[in-house]
Design an enzyme around this catalytic site. Structure first.
Site, mmCIF file in Angstrom:
data_model
loop_
_atom_site.group_PDB
_atom_site.id
_atom_site.type_symbol
_atom_site.label_atom_id
_atom_site.label_comp_id
_atom_site.label_asym_id
_atom_site.label_seq_id
_atom_site.Cartn_x
_atom_site.Cartn_y
_atom_site.Cartn_z
ATOM 1 N N ARG A 85 0.873 -1.230 0.010
ATOM 2 C CA ARG A 85 0.050 0.034 -0.003
ATOM 3 C C ARG A 85 0.853 1.270 -0.234
ATOM 4 N NH1 ARG A 85 -4.757 -0.644 -0.574
ATOM 5 N NH2 ARG A 85 -4.993 1.491 0.128
ATOM 6 N N HIS A 141 8.408 -6.232 -7.088
ATOM 7 C CA HIS A 141 7.102 -5.656 -7.511
ATOM 8 C C HIS A 141 6.961 -4.473 -6.913
ATOM 9 C CE1 HIS A 141 3.141 -5.319 -8.490
ATOM 10 N NE2 HIS A 141 2.918 -6.513 -9.147
ATOM 11 N N TYR A 192 1.221 -1.604 -5.259
ATOM 12 C CA TYR A 192 0.347 -1.410 -6.217
ATOM 13 C C TYR A 192 -0.495 -0.048 -6.092
ATOM 14 C CZ TYR A 192 -2.422 -4.255 -2.564
ATOM 15 O OH TYR A 192 -2.600 -4.635 -1.399
ATOM 16 N N HIS A 247 2.325 -1.908 -12.099
ATOM 17 C CA HIS A 247 1.278 -1.781 -12.851
ATOM 18 C C HIS A 247 1.163 -0.511 -13.487
ATOM 19 C CE1 HIS A 247 -0.899 -4.676 -9.579
ATOM 20 N NE2 HIS A 247 0.312 -5.217 -10.262
ATOM 21 N N GLU A 284 3.311 -4.522 -16.286
ATOM 22 C CA GLU A 284 2.513 -5.654 -15.989
ATOM 23 C C GLU A 284 1.289 -5.540 -16.920
ATOM 24 O OE1 GLU A 284 1.734 -7.198 -12.074
ATOM 25 O OE2 GLU A 284 0.644 -8.662 -12.823
ATOM 26 N N ASP A 320 0.623 -11.580 -16.923
ATOM 27 C CA ASP A 320 -0.236 -12.084 -15.656
ATOM 28 C C ASP A 320 -1.264 -12.810 -16.399
ATOM 29 O OD1 ASP A 320 -2.261 -12.545 -13.764
ATOM 30 O OD2 ASP A 320 -1.061 -11.218 -12.632
ATOM 31 N N HIS A 357 -4.881 -11.822 -15.333
ATOM 32 C CA HIS A 357 -5.083 -10.521 -16.095
ATOM 33 C C HIS A 357 -5.486 -10.733 -17.418
ATOM 34 C CE1 HIS A 357 -2.664 -8.224 -12.516
ATOM 35 N NE2 HIS A 357 -3.601 -9.046 -12.166
ATOM 36 N N HIS A 413 3.297 -14.168 -14.473
ATOM 37 C CA HIS A 413 2.560 -14.362 -13.120
ATOM 38 C C HIS A 413 1.553 -15.273 -13.359
ATOM 39 C CE1 HIS A 413 3.186 -10.070 -11.150
ATOM 40 N NE2 HIS A 413 4.262 -10.596 -11.528
ATOM 41 N N ASP A 447 -10.119 -8.880 -11.485
ATOM 42 C CA ASP A 447 -8.789 -9.246 -11.360
ATOM 43 C C ASP A 447 -8.840 -9.881 -9.796
ATOM 44 O OD1 ASP A 447 -6.324 -9.683 -10.411
ATOM 45 O OD2 ASP A 447 -5.863 -7.383 -10.222
ATOM 46 N N HIS A 495 -7.578 -13.560 -8.361
ATOM 47 C CA HIS A 495 -6.628 -14.605 -8.621
ATOM 48 C C HIS A 495 -7.135 -15.807 -7.584
ATOM 49 C CE1 HIS A 495 -2.960 -11.979 -8.721
ATOM 50 N NE2 HIS A 495 -3.879 -11.361 -9.653
ATOM 51 N N GLU A 497 1.110 -15.763 -7.784
ATOM 52 C CA GLU A 497 0.416 -15.032 -6.897
ATOM 53 C C GLU A 497 -0.902 -15.590 -6.537
ATOM 54 O OE1 GLU A 497 0.475 -11.743 -10.020
ATOM 55 O OE2 GLU A 497 2.023 -10.663 -8.591
HETATM 56 ZN ZN ZN Z 1 -3.776 -9.206 -10.124
HETATM 57 FE FE FE Z 2 0.308 -10.154 -11.251
HETATM 58 FE FE FE Z 3 0.820 -7.161 -9.999
#
Ligand code: ZN
Ligand code: FE
Ligand code: FE
Length: 280
Positions: free
Chosen positions: A38, A68, A71, A108, A143, A177, A180, A212, A225, A227, A257
């Site tokens: 975050r 990474h 996000y 992202h 991504e 991904d 995604h 991913h 989105d 997963h 992930e």
């Molecule tokens: Zn995702």
């Molecule tokens: Fe991802």
């Molecule tokens: Fe990601």
């Protein structure tokens, strides 16, 4: 060639600890958030900790580590403070990655929040051109996104447009991904070869640096989105078998992930994928 596969691991206990955790589930790589996902600030690097991670990379136990970005980082925001955080965090992460034995930095692309994709892409390239530099050693990965809300990167052509606007494009690649792109409308379960052909035509397979691996809780082209564990979602295990054994993909690093009750459960997914490779 041994499959390069690993989970997402927390670095809250340090890099050496993260490396041990990854190795404990049969991985030979891992992904980590550079800071609290975050956002927020980062702790100073501990040289002993970095050295211990470097030993694992030098020995060949771990390869292709992927950092990474948080996000919350949104280069395409209309809020100047949000863009300023993105600029500072991205630059700071890139500088730390020059010290860490880690060659890939995924982020992202961002959400244009109603400004339109073209404006958003312009804001992204503007910041990338400020924070990247000519002889950096880290490859920045865009991504591919599911297209929820006003996300940029739902379409391969948007990734291409970012690369086209980047001054240091030789240091930019793409991370696909599976959750995604399936949610964005690329049918990797039914037509993997056609999707790869399109990616090659629009972006170029030479730009594909990581994948991913995630199944999806939601249906094809849902632009969501969410997963799911491999084989338990709308993509299905057969697709993951085809992906990790595909001649154009099997040498790429793969990162899980997927949601697990316990970190140890990654061992099961990794073992399944390694068995596909052996059967092939
Ligand atoms: Zn995702
Ligand atoms: Fe991802
Ligand atoms: Fe990601």
């Amino acid at each position: 060639m041994t499959l390069i596969i690993g989970p997402h691991v927390s670095i809250a206990g340090g890099y050496a600890r993260a490396a041990e955790e990854a190795l404990s589930v049969g991985a030979n790589t891992f992904q980590f958030f550079t800071r609290n996902p975050r956002g927020g600030s980062v702790r100073a690097l501990n040289p002993k900790d970095v050295e211990a991670l470097r030993d694992q990379v030098d020995s060949g136990a771990l390869v292709s580590l992927l950092a990474h970005a948080p996000y919350t980082l949104n280069m395409a925001s209309k809020n100047p403070d949000t863009r300023d955080f993105a600029r500072r965090a991205f630059r700071e992460d890139l500088e730390r990655l020059e010290i860490l034995p880690c060659s890939l930095y995924n982020f992202h692309p961002g959400s244009h929040v109603g400004q339109g994709a073209d404006t958003g892409i312009g804001l992204i390239t503007e910041i990338l051109n400020e924070v990247m530099w000519e002889d950096q050693t880290t490859t920045v990965l865009l991504e591919a996104m599911s297209g929820k809300g006003s996300e940029i990167g739902r379409d391969f052509s948007e990734l291409r447009a970012i690369i086209d606007g980047a001054q240091y494009a030789e240091h930019i690649g793409v991370c696909l991904d599976t959750c995604h792109i399936f949610s964005a409308g690329y049918d990797i379960a039914g037509h993997l070869d056609a999707v790869l052909e399109e990616f090659d035509r629009v972006v170029g397979l030479n730009r594909l640096k990581a994948l991913h691996l995630n199944d999806s809780k939601t249906p094809f082209h849902s632009n969501k989105d969410r997963h799911e564990r491999l084989g338990e979602g709308s993509i299905g295990m057969e697709a993951f078998k085809n992906i990790v054994t595909h001649p154009l993909l099997r040498d790429k690093p793969f990162f899980l992930e997927t949601p697990q009750k316990d970190f140890k459960d990654y061992a099961e997914e990794i073992a399944i994928l390694r068995a596909f490779e052996r059967e092939d």
